[in-house]
Design a protein around this motif. Structure first.
Motif, PDB file in Angstrom:
ATOM      1  N   TYR A  95      77.391  96.646  61.392  1.00 23.06           N
ATOM      2  CA  TYR A  95      77.942  95.357  61.798  1.00 23.06           C
ATOM      3  C   TYR A  95      78.127  95.400  63.318  1.00 23.06           C
TER       4      TYR A  95
ATOM      5  N   ARG B 142      87.368  88.185  50.932  1.00 21.92           N
ATOM      6  CA  ARG B 142      87.231  86.737  50.919  1.00 21.92           C
ATOM      7  C   ARG B 142      85.982  86.296  50.156  1.00 21.92           C
TER       8      ARG B 142
ATOM      9  N   ILE C 129      86.573  88.682  56.652  1.00 21.62           N
ATOM     10  CA  ILE C 129      87.345  89.892  56.940  1.00 21.62           C
ATOM     11  C   ILE C 129      86.926  90.520  58.279  1.00 21.62           C
ATOM     12  N   GLU C 130      85.696  90.309  58.705  1.00 18.09           N
ATOM     13  CA  GLU C 130      85.330  90.763  60.050  1.00 18.09           C
ATOM     14  C   GLU C 130      85.729  89.691  61.057  1.00 18.09           C
ATOM     15  N   PRO C 131      86.634  90.007  61.957  1.00 22.29           N
ATOM     16  CA  PRO C 131      87.043  88.998  62.947  1.00 22.29           C
ATOM     17  C   PRO C 131      85.865  88.576  63.835  1.00 22.29           C
TER      18      PRO C 131
ATOM     19  N   CYS D  48      89.060  83.088  57.045  1.00 21.22           N
ATOM     20  CA  CYS D  48      89.487  84.425  56.608  1.00 21.22           C
ATOM     21  C   CYS D  48      88.353  85.387  56.325  1.00 21.22           C
TER      22      CYS D  48
ATOM     23  N   ARG E 171      86.183 106.868  63.675  1.00 19.23           N
ATOM     24  CA  ARG E 171      85.035 106.082  64.145  1.00 19.23           C
ATOM     25  C   ARG E 171      84.539 106.616  65.484  1.00 19.23           C
TER      26      ARG E 171
ATOM     27  N   PHE F 252      81.946  93.902  54.101  1.00 19.73           N
ATOM     28  CA  PHE F 252      82.875  94.375  55.129  1.00 19.73           C
ATOM     29  C   PHE F 252      84.135  94.987  54.516  1.00 19.73           C
TER      30      PHE F 252
ATOM     31  N   ARG G 209      92.708  89.692  64.754  1.00 18.05           N
ATOM     32  CA  ARG G 209      92.907  88.791  63.616  1.00 18.05           C
ATOM     33  C   ARG G 209      93.709  87.561  64.064  1.00 18.05           C
TER      34      ARG G 209
ATOM     35  N   GLY H 242      89.734  94.784  59.896  1.00 21.10           N
ATOM     36  CA  GLY H 242      89.862  93.347  59.711  1.00 21.10           C
ATOM     37  C   GLY H 242      91.141  92.796  60.291  1.00 21.10           C
TER      38      GLY H 242
ATOM     39  N   PRO I 289      80.616  95.557  65.400  1.00 21.41           N
ATOM     40  CA  PRO I 289      81.452  96.600  66.021  1.00 21.41           C
ATOM     41  C   PRO I 289      80.819  97.993  65.951  1.00 21.41           C
TER      42      PRO I 289
ATOM     43  N   ILE J  20      76.888  90.794  58.933  1.00 19.22           N
ATOM     44  CA  ILE J  20      78.165  90.202  59.319  1.00 19.22           C
ATOM     45  C   ILE J  20      79.152  90.197  58.164  1.00 19.22           C
ATOM     46  N   GLY J  21      80.397  90.402  58.542  1.00 11.77           N
ATOM     47  CA  GLY J  21      81.470  90.494  57.542  1.00 11.77           C
ATOM     48  C   GLY J  21      82.034  89.138  57.199  1.00 11.77           C
ATOM     49  N   GLY J  22      81.166  88.244  56.751  1.00 12.76           N
ATOM     50  CA  GLY J  22      81.599  86.927  56.301  1.00 12.76           C
ATOM     51  C   GLY J  22      81.663  85.922  57.434  1.00 12.76           C
TER      52      GLY J  22
ATOM     53  N   CYS K 237      79.486  90.321  51.541  1.00 11.87           N
ATOM     54  CA  CYS K 237      79.253  90.622  52.960  1.00 11.87           C
ATOM     55  C   CYS K 237      79.377  92.121  53.206  1.00 11.87           C
TER      56      CYS K 237
END
Ligand SMILES: Cc1cc2nc3c(=O)[nH]c(=O)nc-3n(C[C@H](O)[C@H](O)[C@H](O)COP(=O)(O)OP(=O)(O)OC[C@H]3O[C@@H](n4cnc5c(N)ncnc54)[C@H](O)[C@@H]3O)c2cc1C
Ligand code: FES
Ligand code: FES
Lengths: 295, 163, 762
Positions: free
Chosen positions: C23, B138, C195-197, C193, B30, B104, C277, B41, C25, C243-245, B102
């Protein structure tokens, strides 16, 4: 970015041994799937590491001249479970480590790390216990052969001296010949989980396949360290293949285990699992050996 | 902290990166290579969002040291499409089957599915599930993800038979 | 409808399968500073003092902020629309960092450093002196006389106590011949939960504080940040990329207010505040644990004469969404079976647990479990048919809720039940499985639910949409409504294409919200967007189309009334003859030397309606008694969500919700050290989010109704699928074993206790 202090990068086992002697406090970094997690958590933050992951000499599995199986410690779980020697002679070991984590963890996690980490839940531990594995512990002073039975001293504590590296795990021929094993990992999930209880059994049946010639059984998470159940083994010796055998093994197991209550599961529940897993794993092992449990 | 040059193949090209030896592979990919498909995650090997292939096998790049990448062949999601924007069958299947929400977890799932779709014999849904069990999602309940992998595997096996 | 209802691929799928989707990050400046929060190691007490000397010595530390430095402002965090009426406003009960420690891992200080490691190391080197009180973890302890007061504004620790009564309960239960059934039910603390904090980064530009964040509610977060820092709304700018959820956790201000403050402390340099997390689990929000006491009085003909509920909701340390959740639960209790006398009472109670907030279906999975378990308890006690008794008493078309006035404008619930029943052969199997012995047994179970669509009339429902015509005849659609994985952008694009008369490729959804330019919308929650924001979008599209046709009329020298748009062309109304392309109109309207107009439209829809969606879950399980394990053999959810806008994304929503429901019923719970209040399982190895291998094949089906109040006949779908699964599983285990378990999840340890008590395990 990992918060460790010094990193030593030996290019041979010999150099690693020298570094280990010079820096006994430095930790060996194999696949890192225990150590790196602890560094992230802060428990080992700031530690010194000796990176042995790149030492190809410590990878691989072979059948030695005397018929014993030699597993080098850096062999990944995936490689253990795929290896023809394992599939041919101790498939239960491959089946056990195939239940660890998920594919990625099985690719990075090493069999040596699993043993040396010293936790009672290690999925390879019970099978090695039942097969009377012998560990090859090497230092600048030479090789120390130690029965795996004597290796675990307490939770997370193993008989590994500060200047030693584990360089091999051996399973003697006499131990695996004509045996059939079964491992049950009981966990909350079918993947990505640490065992609530683990039970590995292997049997050698009588020639006529109607009684137990030898049964060996070990449990993980039933005590602070992975343990063999001698009571269960003794009561199975020579036993006919019937329902009473399963009960005898289950009852014998109860005499040896000392599970405790934790937030993950209660002692009583683990005792229930000890009995049930002992029965089911024994039954499965007997069936793999070509026997049938009557009644 | 000491820097070190790491030479490896990334998405088919040989590259050399100067990295802090404390870097994880995901830090390197990255940070140094700009391969942002790699997601995080958990950072401790529990979610699979950072999965990349190393010599063809899936690894969590968050718990893989960058220094271990020396000489390795690394594939990330970016390596599956070309500069013209053409994408691979498995990516297309993720789109067509609705396996993305999503998004991710998606890069990690696609990487984990590559060894499965490359198999010569069909996998049961149960086997597919086992092979992606190191990737958590999720959003989807995994249903459409398993569909996408199953269909792509079937398609590839059929193609192999034809050839 | 030409486009609505088609199973089209998602508009964002390509970016997401190629890694191009950015996203939070992925947008952080490489030169950003890193912030880490110091979390308390006690659950109840005060921070007396810090010793920062060692922390300051860490190389790279730029700033250390403690709870004694932050503005003395208490602010609310809930993602609700603001209310201009003080008594309806969210409870402002926390500061950016708090000296009064109210839960384990409360935020008490923060370090900003050049590198993440430096920030981490420095945080560990801060020494804290506390005054410590015994942690109060349960509702019972918090409500005890003389319990330590957690917030001085609420001296008895009760955040809110509310009640309602429909008819007279006391009178109703006097009726002769009623059968009484009583039950107590309990639901656990679980977590989103995603997955993206939780993470954000903040910087200053143009005199403003910009926060780029993984949030569901950019406009609300702007308001919360402005309140927390005591600055004007306009001083804050929130940017929301992919966004990851979120699932409700990011329907709350999480890292943003503190991060907005931190950047002001370091001269506006970019600061990244990314929760791990572990922090995301322990220090953001959870689903409220609730306890219910239900009493039902049933007539011999199966009709409900009277029902009552008492509900207790464990709020944890800070109010967040507070009482809105359990109020929703007890309302749901009433709405599902709106017959006979009904009374409800609800308490929301502060404790020293992590703060509970919004989570998918907002209080209804809790009551859904309790209520549908209770209905099967009624069935077990009375012998009534489990489906008949539900059909007899459940909400029917035309029902108007006496408390909220929410009206049942459409219902396909009965057909949903029939479809599910048929799929599983439920009635037949249920009989078959009633009397089994042996260690391994099978069972079937079912549960139903109803769910509102949006938050009206309890809160404001408002949304604005802007459409801008590009010179090539394509359309920019700007919305405050957010894409959080649910597929919002896709169905909005479909709606725009449908109503304007364009093809999908001509619609450009501006997925990223930027509160400086994005029209107002409260964001993604309450399954509201396709309904409320959809109404705003339809209204805007109609205005836009009118303007476009006016210009086309000008070009064609005809009355715009005679014109229509079909597949990117201006056509005669009711005739398909193409007169002009929209692209030609677009080009001319922009560059016309005589009549240049930039065709755009912006409309607000203030929504003053609501409607119910419905559904069922039917499930078959196998119970291994000695192993204390439940295996799901077959499961289906059938939903009435009105018109299904897109079958592909709708099925995906149902699968995801079912999986979350399976987790709720079988696997998930947070566990805490009873002495300290510390969360034991704050990681994804110990928190049992189901893996693909634990998940059965999931079946989703629909009964399509047309809701007259929805923009395209549609009503809520995003959250509901998670509701009926846990009670259906519980009822299936009851069918299999005869053991009624009144708490979830049905994890092995709980089954061990229940089976031992029932004599099934000796
Ligand atoms: C997400 C996740 C899931 C997991 N699931 C499971 C599971 O299901 N079952 C299970 O059993 N484990 C599981 N683990 C734990 C871990 O993967 C295993 O214990 C693994 O075997 C560790 O090996 P390693 O080489 O990766 O570890 P490392 O961290 O490199 O080493 C572990 C320990 O052993 C020492 N060590 C390693 N090699 C040697 C050697 N040759 N000589 C002397 N000492 C050595 C190290 O110094 C360290 O103390 C999981 C871990 C993670 C992160
Ligand atoms: S981020 Fe690497 S496994 Fe979760
Ligand atoms: S698509 Fe959101 S986590 Fe998988």
């Amino acid at each position: 970015m990992y918060n460790f202090n010094k990193l030593y990068e030996p290019t041979s086992v010999e150099e690693a041994l020298r570094l280990k002697k010079e820096h006994p406090e430095a930790l060996l970094l194999a696949g890192g799937s225990d150590i790196l997690i602890k560094i992230r958590e802060g428990k080992l933050a700031g530690c010194d590491l000796i990176n042995i992951y790149m030492l190809e000499e410590l990878r691989g599995i072979c059948l030695e001249d005397d018929g014993s199986i030699l597993i080098r410690p850096l062999t990944s779980f995936t490689d253990v479970s795929m290896h023809p020697v394992i599939k041919g002679h101790v498939p239960v070991l491959g089946e056990a480590v195939d239940q660890i984590g998920g594919p990625q963890i099985r690719n990075i996690g090493t069999i040596g790390g699993n043993i040396c980490n010293g936790v009672t839940s290690a999925d390879s531990a019970t099978t090695f216990k039942t097969y009377d594995a012998v560990l090859e512990l090497t230092s600048m002073d030479g090789i120390r052969l130690l029965p795996y039975a004597e290796f675990n001293l307490g939770p997370g504590k193993v008989d590994l001296r500060p200047d030693e590296i584990m360089t091999g795990i051996r399973i003697p021929k006499e131990s695996y010949e004509n045996t059939y094993g079964h491992y049950i990992k009981y966990a909350m999930r079918r993947a990505m989980d640490i065992a609530t209880l683990g039970c590995s059994v292997n049997v050698r049946l009588s020639k006529s396949k109607d009684s137990i010639d030898r049964l060996r059984i070990a449990f993980g998470v039933a005590a602070p360290i992975p343990i063999r159940s001698t009571h269960a083994e003794e009561s199975a010796q020579g036993h006919a293949l019937d329902a009473a055998l399963l009960e005898a093994v289950a009852e014998g197991a109860l005499a040896d285990v000392t599970p405790r209550t934790s937030w993950r599961a209660s002692k009583e529940f683990r005792l229930q699992l000890v009995k049930e897993l002992a029965r089911r794993a024994t039954k499965a092992a007997v069936e793999k050996a070509g026997g049938t449990i009557n009644g | 902290m000491a820097n070190k040059n790491i030479t490896c193949t990334v998405n088919g090209k040989q590259r050399t990166f100067a990295v802090d030896v404390r870097s994880s592979l995901s830090d390197m990919l990255r940070g140094n290579a700009g391969l942002d498909s790699i997601k995080h995650g958990c950072d401790v090997g529990e979610c699979g969002a950072c999965t990349v292939l190393i010599n063809g096998k899936p690894f969590n790049s968050c718990i893989y040291m960058a220094i271990w990448a020396e000489g390795k062949d690394i594939l990330t999601l970016e390596g599956l499409s070309d500069t013209k924007g053409t994408i691979s069958d498995i990516q297309q299947a993720f789109i067509d089957e609705g396996a993305v929400q999503c998004g991710f977890c998606t890069p990690g799932f696609i990487m984990s599915s590559i060894p499965i779709i490359n198999k010569d014999t069909p996998s049961s849904r149960e086997e597919i599930r086992k092979q992606v069990a190191g990737n958590l999602c999720r959003c989807t309940g995994y249903e459409h993800i398993v569909d996408a992998i199953e269909k792509t595997q079937k398609k590839r096996i059929a193609e192999k038979k034809q050839n | 409808m030409n486009i609505i209802g088609k199973p089209l691929n998602r508009v964002d799928a390509y970016d997401k399968v190629t890694g191009k989707a950015k996203y939070t990050p992925d947008l952080v400046s490489p030169h950003a500073l890193h912030a880490k929060v110091l979390h308390s190691t006690i659950a109840n007490g005060w921070v007396k003092e810090f010793d920062l000397s060692e922390a300051w010595k860490v190389e790279g530390v730029v700033d250390i902020v403690t709870c004694f430095d932050v503005p003395d402002i208490q602010f609310p965090t809930a993602g609700h629309p603001w209310s201009t009426e003080p008594k309806h406003q969210d409870i402002a009960d926390r500061k950016l960092l708090n000296a009064r420690v109210r839960c384990y891992a409360d935020d008490i200080a923060a370090v900003v450093a050049e590198t993440e490691i430096a920030a981490e190391v420095a945080v560990r080197k801060i020494k804290v002196t506390y005054e410590e009180y015994t942690p109060i973890l349960s509702i019972e302890d918090a409500m005890k006389e003389g319990a330590t007061v957690i917030h001085e504004e609420k001296p008895n620790n009760v955040v809110v106590h509310s009640s309602y009564e429909i008819g007279s309960f006391e009178e109703a239960i006097k009726e002769k011949g009623l059968i009484k059934v009583v039950g107590d039910y309990e639901t656990p603390i679980v977590t989103h939960c995603h997955i993206e904090p939780a993470n954000s980064f903040a910087y200053m530009e143009d005199g403003k504080i910009v926060v780029v964040s993984s949030t569901q509610i950019p406009h609300i977060v702007r308001r919360v940040c402005s309140q927390a820092l005591g600055v004007g709304f306009g001083t804050i700018r929130i940017v929301k990329p992919y966004i990851g959820g979120g699932f409700g956790n990011k329907q709350d201000a999480l890292t943003e207010p503190l991060n907005a403050y931190l950047t002001t402390r370091v001269g506006g340099r970019p600061v990244r505040l990314a929760y791990t997390r572990e922090e995301t689990f322990a220090c953001t929000r959870t689903r409220h644990a609730m306890k219910f006491h239900i009493e039902s009085y049933i007539r011999p003909d199966g009709s409900f004469a009277a029902r009552s509920i008492e509900a207790y909701s464990n709020q944890g340390a800070y109010a967040s969404h507070a009482h809105a959740l359990v109020a929703n639960s007890v309302n749901g209790f009433r709405m599902m079976y709106p017959v006979g006398a009904i009374k409800g009472e609800a308490y929301t109670v502060y404790t020293n647990m992590p703060t509970a907030g919004a989570m998918r279906a907002y209080g209804i999975p809790q009551i859904g479990f309790a209520l549908e378990a209770h209905v099967d308890d009624i069935v077990a006690k009375t012998g009534f048919d489990s489906i008949k008794i539900r059909k007899q008493n459940m909400m029917k078309l035309g029902f108007v809720d006496p408390v909220t006035t929410i009206t049942c404008h459409s219902t396909g619930l009965e057909e949903c039940i029939d479809k599910g029943e048929k799929y599983l052969s439920y009635t037949k199997k249920r009989k078959e499985y009633e009397k089994q012995d042996g260690p391994i047994r099978r069972g079937v179970g079912m549960a139903i639910f109803c769910y509102k669509t949006g938050v009206y009339p309890i809160s404001l429902e408002t949304s604005a949409v802007r459409m801008l015509l590009n010179q090539d005849g394509s359309l920019q659609v700007q919305m405050g409504a957010t894409e959080i994985g649910q597929g919002a952008d896709t169905v909005f694009a479909m709606m725009a294409a449908e109503t304007v008369g364009l093809t999908m490729d001509k619609i450009h959804m501006v997925s990223k919200q930027d509160t400086d330019v994005t029209p107002y919308d409260t964001g993604a929650y309450a399954s509201r967007q396709s309904y409320v924001s959809g109404l705003a979008l339809k209204k805007t599209a109609e205005t836009f189309k009118k303007k476009l046709l006016e210009f086309a009329g000008f070009m064609l020298k005809c009355d715009p009334w005679d014109l229509d748009i079909k597949e990117n062309y201006i056509v005669h109304t009711n005739k398909d003859e193409r007169l002009l392309s929209v692209a030609e109109v677009a080009l001319e309207s922009c560059y016309s030397m005589t009549n240049s107009q930039h065709i755009s439209a912006e409309e607000t829809h203030h929504c003053t309606d609501n409607t119910y969606s419905f559904g069922v879950c039917f499930v078959e399980v196998e119970v291994d008694i000695p192993m204390c394990q439940v295996k799901v053999l077959d499961i289906i959810n059938v939903h009435d969500s009105g018109t299904i806008l897109n079958h592909q994304t709708a099925r995906g929503q149902v699968h995801g919700g079912m999986s979350m429901g399976l987790g709720y019923g079988l696997y998930e719970r947070h566990l805490f050290d009873p002495k300290t209040g510390r969360m034991y399982n704050d990681n994804l190895l110990d928190y049992k989010l189901m893996t693909a291998l634990d998940t059965p094949d999931l079946h989703a089906d629909f009964v399509e109704t047309y809701d007259p109040t929805g923009p395209y006949g549609n009503k809520s779908l995003g959250e509901p699928p998670t509701i009926p699964v846990a009670p259906a599983i519980r009822n299936a285990v009851l069918n299999a074993t005869g053991v009624a378990i009144n708490a979830i999840p049905l994890h092995p340890q709980r089954l061990f206790g229940a089976f031992t008590d029932a004599g099934l395990i000796k």
